[in-house]
Design a protein around this motif. Structure first.
Motif, PDB file in Angstrom:
ATOM      1  N   UNK A 283      -6.767   2.375  -1.117  1.00 48.49           N
ATOM      2  CA  UNK A 283      -6.064   2.488   0.161  1.00 48.49           C
ATOM      3  C   UNK A 283      -6.006   3.930   0.643  1.00 48.49           C
ATOM      4  N   UNK A 284      -5.901   4.885  -0.282  1.00 45.42           N
ATOM      5  CA  UNK A 284      -5.879   6.295   0.115  1.00 45.42           C
ATOM      6  C   UNK A 284      -7.235   6.712   0.684  1.00 45.42           C
ATOM      7  N   UNK A 285      -8.311   6.180   0.091  1.00 46.64           N
ATOM      8  CA  UNK A 285      -9.629   6.457   0.634  1.00 46.64           C
ATOM      9  C   UNK A 285      -9.813   5.838   2.009  1.00 46.64           C
ATOM     10  N   UNK A 286      -9.302   4.635   2.194  1.00 49.19           N
ATOM     11  CA  UNK A 286      -9.392   3.977   3.499  1.00 49.19           C
ATOM     12  C   UNK A 286      -8.605   4.748   4.549  1.00 49.19           C
ATOM     13  N   UNK A 287      -7.467   5.271   4.156  1.00 44.47           N
ATOM     14  CA  UNK A 287      -6.638   6.057   5.078  1.00 44.47           C
ATOM     15  C   UNK A 287      -7.368   7.321   5.515  1.00 44.47           C
ATOM     16  N   UNK A 288      -7.963   8.015   4.556  1.00 44.95           N
ATOM     17  CA  UNK A 288      -8.678   9.243   4.889  1.00 44.95           C
ATOM     18  C   UNK A 288      -9.866   8.952   5.808  1.00 44.95           C
ATOM     19  N   UNK A 289     -10.620   7.894   5.491  1.00 41.45           N
ATOM     20  CA  UNK A 289     -11.785   7.549   6.301  1.00 41.45           C
ATOM     21  C   UNK A 289     -11.374   7.191   7.723  1.00 41.45           C
ATOM     22  N   UNK A 290     -10.377   6.318   7.851  1.00 41.97           N
ATOM     23  CA  UNK A 290      -9.927   5.902   9.184  1.00 41.97           C
ATOM     24  C   UNK A 290      -9.329   7.082   9.938  1.00 41.97           C
ATOM     25  N   UNK A 291      -8.507   7.879   9.261  1.00 45.99           N
ATOM     26  CA  UNK A 291      -7.870   9.017   9.917  1.00 45.99           C
ATOM     27  C   UNK A 291      -8.869  10.045  10.390  1.00 45.99           C
ATOM     28  N   UNK A 292      -9.922  10.283   9.623  1.00 46.11           N
ATOM     29  CA  UNK A 292     -10.958  11.234  10.041  1.00 46.11           C
ATOM     30  C   UNK A 292     -11.623  10.753  11.323  1.00 46.11           C
ATOM     31  N   UNK A 293     -11.958   9.460  11.381  1.00 45.01           N
ATOM     32  CA  UNK A 293     -12.613   8.913  12.571  1.00 45.01           C
ATOM     33  C   UNK A 293     -11.680   8.884  13.772  1.00 45.01           C
ATOM     34  N   UNK A 294     -10.378   8.795  13.541  1.00 48.57           N
ATOM     35  CA  UNK A 294      -9.398   8.832  14.626  1.00 48.57           C
ATOM     36  C   UNK A 294      -9.071  10.256  15.073  1.00 48.57           C
ATOM     37  N   UNK A 295      -9.647  11.237  14.384  1.00 48.21           N
ATOM     38  CA  UNK A 295      -9.434  12.619  14.775  1.00 48.21           C
ATOM     39  C   UNK A 295      -8.068  13.175  14.433  1.00 48.21           C
ATOM     40  N   UNK A 296      -7.451  12.694  13.353  1.00 52.78           N
ATOM     41  CA  UNK A 296      -6.130  13.182  12.980  1.00 52.78           C
ATOM     42  C   UNK A 296      -6.159  14.673  12.643  1.00 52.78           C
ATOM     43  N   UNK A 297      -5.108  15.368  13.021  1.00 48.00           N
ATOM     44  CA  UNK A 297      -4.950  16.753  12.606  1.00 48.00           C
ATOM     45  C   UNK A 297      -4.639  16.782  11.118  1.00 48.00           C
ATOM     46  N   UNK A 298      -4.652  17.966  10.518  1.00 48.91           N
ATOM     47  CA  UNK A 298      -4.344  18.079   9.098  1.00 48.91           C
ATOM     48  C   UNK A 298      -2.920  17.598   8.825  1.00 48.91           C
ATOM     49  N   UNK A 299      -1.988  17.941   9.702  1.00 46.06           N
ATOM     50  CA  UNK A 299      -0.601  17.506   9.510  1.00 46.06           C
ATOM     51  C   UNK A 299      -0.490  15.988   9.638  1.00 46.06           C
ATOM     52  N   UNK A 300      -1.211  15.420  10.591  1.00 45.34           N
ATOM     53  CA  UNK A 300      -1.189  13.968  10.759  1.00 45.34           C
ATOM     54  C   UNK A 300      -1.835  13.270   9.569  1.00 45.34           C
ATOM     55  N   UNK A 301      -2.906  13.855   9.022  1.00 41.76           N
ATOM     56  CA  UNK A 301      -3.567  13.247   7.861  1.00 41.76           C
ATOM     57  C   UNK A 301      -2.627  13.266   6.662  1.00 41.76           C
ATOM     58  N   UNK A 302      -1.898  14.361   6.490  1.00 44.46           N
ATOM     59  CA  UNK A 302      -0.936  14.418   5.388  1.00 44.46           C
ATOM     60  C   UNK A 302       0.115  13.331   5.558  1.00 44.46           C
ATOM     61  N   UNK A 303       0.582  13.134   6.784  1.00 46.50           N
ATOM     62  CA  UNK A 303       1.567  12.085   7.040  1.00 46.50           C
ATOM     63  C   UNK A 303       0.963  10.697   6.785  1.00 46.50           C
ATOM     64  N   UNK A 304      -0.291  10.518   7.193  1.00 46.14           N
ATOM     65  CA  UNK A 304      -0.945   9.216   6.987  1.00 46.14           C
ATOM     66  C   UNK A 304      -1.066   8.896   5.502  1.00 46.14           C
ATOM     67  N   UNK A 305      -1.453   9.880   4.700  1.00 47.45           N
ATOM     68  CA  UNK A 305      -1.557   9.659   3.255  1.00 47.45           C
ATOM     69  C   UNK A 305      -0.184   9.392   2.647  1.00 47.45           C
ATOM     70  N   UNK A 306       0.837  10.037   3.190  1.00 53.27           N
ATOM     71  CA  UNK A 306       2.195   9.762   2.719  1.00 53.27           C
ATOM     72  C   UNK A 306       2.636   8.356   3.067  1.00 53.27           C
TER      73      UNK A 306
END
Length: 432
Positions: free
Chosen positions: A157-180
């Motif tokens: 699930x963490x890998x899926x979050x990173x993959x989806x978040x990268x394609x959605x253009x998340x900022x670094x802060x948003x990616x940290x929140x998504x992984x959390x």
């Protein structure tokens, strides 16, 4: 913030131009294999139930689903993850202790279609997500899996979050929140094995990844480090975490192993080793000894299988099938009748299996002793893999075996040429 979380965020930020061609080729192979498995599973009972669930819930259709139709990205990830794991013939990464493609590619494709990405962007996002999932799996350690968690769903699930978040253009802060946020959603238990709940675990990983990324983009907050922080995912899900992770630029995913036999992946090294001894007449065999990693003794060492499904988890029966010339890559070989076949049982009784902690999860060693006293040793390591050309040929042959002549429509997926995500989506909906 922990070094593990920092590494995951650095993976998410890695420019595509900095990714070597070798790992990208491995990820492209997995895209092809994942799509083949998804189409092969699209008529399974669990697939029909998932599409019915999708249609009942409704929503704006932006992402493609195996078997036809469009759905919201989160739902498409859930459905495609489940369907593509329905026949359990997808790739395995033994460091991760789980299946990567079925948990991460559904999230990447759903997000990619929704965001108008290209195939190359989806492949890169998947690869980086897979690298993250493997690292999380290694941090959790064997105890996490042995306790009963299904790492395809949890670490995946963490890998899926990173993959989806990268394609959605998340900022670094948003990616940290998504992984959390993923840390409070990731779930999946091995108790579901043998039921429709096992493939659903893969769908849950993909769905959780898309959902966490979508929520983070909307501004949903999370704890500073949901993975390694106090009462975080690792602290609550592992007794002996291994917090040292490989740095960005050390590629772990290319050790991925593909299934070419329709049975438990823990038996594949034995099958490949025994196949190298063919042709060998069954009546000339006195004994067969096998040494395998002790992990597999409780997974695929059913001495006397009662059903076709149990045959898939029986070293003895599978060894007999090899010497009887049965096709271990064909689903039709694993019938209840095969479980009771006297000729197979006669050979199976000559098989002795033992654990050897010196062997990895991907290795098998042993010997076949003939009635005239000749001893034929065998050894195989799945980690050695095949050269690129041979691997592509085996993947294409597998696709033909599962899908027939229609599989040729998926051959362009193996090409390095880039296409819009919408074209991949069309292959998902109508490719076969």
């Amino acid at each position: 913030m922990s070094g593990v979380m920092t590494t995951l965020l650095d993976l998410a930020d890695l420019p595509e131009v900095d990714i070597p061609s070798g790992p990208l080729e491995a990820a492209r192979n997995s895209l092809f294999d994942w799509m083949v498995c998804g189409h092969a599973g699209s008529s399974e009972p669990v697939a029909q139930k998932m599409r019915a669930f999708m249609q009942a819930e409704g929503g704006a259709g932006v992402a493609s689903v195996f078997g036809g139709g469009l759905a919201p990205a989160r739902m498409a990830a859930l459905v495609n993850g489940t369907i593509s794991h329905a026949i359990d013939f997808d790739d395995t990464h033994f460091a991760h202790v789980g299946h990567l493609s079925v948990g991460i590619y559904p999230a990447a494709l759903a997000a990619g279609e929704a965001e108008g990405a290209t195939k190359s962007q989806i492949i890169a996002a998947f690869l980086l997500g897979a690298e993250a999932a493997i690292r999380v799996g290694l941090v959790l350690g064997n105890g996490h899996y042995n306790r009963g968690f299904h790492q395809t769903a949890t670490a995946g699930a963490f890998g899926a979050t990173l993959a989806a978040g990268r394609l959605m253009g998340l900022s670094r802060a948003q990616m940290r929140a998504a992984l959390g946020l993923c840390a409070t959603r990731a779930s999946g238990l091995k108790s579901q094995f043998g039921t429709m709940g096992k493939p659903l675990n893969a769908g849950i990983a993909a769905s959780n990844g898309v959902e966490a990324a979508q929520l983070a983009r909307l501004g949903m907050t999370s704890c500073e480090d949901g993975l390694m922080g106090a009462q975080g995912f690792v602290a609550t899900h592992s007794d002996a975490p291994q917090p040292d992770v490989a740095p960005v630029g050390e590629w772990i995913f290319p050790a991925i192993s593909y299934k070419f036999h329709a049975c438990c992946h823990g038996t594949h090294a034995m099958i490949e080793g025994l196949r190298a001894l063919l042709p060998l007449a069954p009546e000339t065999i006195e004994t067969i000894t096998l040494r395998t990693n002790p992990r597999w003794l409780s997974v695929c060492n059913i001495a006397k299988p009662a059903t076709g499904l149990e045959v898939k988890f029986s070293y003895a029966w599978l060894a007999a099938m090899v010497f009887m010339g049965r096709d271990t890559g064909a689903f039709g070989s694993y019938t209840d009748a095969a479980a009771g076949e006297a000729a197979l049982g006669d050979i199976a009784r000559r098989v002795a299996v033992s654990g050897d902690a010196e062997l990895s999860d991907m290795q098998a060693e042993g010997a076949v002793v003939l009635t005239d006293g000749t001893r034929l040793g065998f050894a195989y390591d799945l980690a050695k893999g095949s050269d690129a050309c041979a691997l592509s040929e085996r993947l294409i042959a597998k696709s033909r075996a599962l899908l027939g002549d229609a599989a040729s429509r998926l051959d362009p997926v193996l090409s390095a040429s880039d296409v819009p995500a919408a074209e991949l989506g069309q292959h998902i909906r109508t490719g076969i």
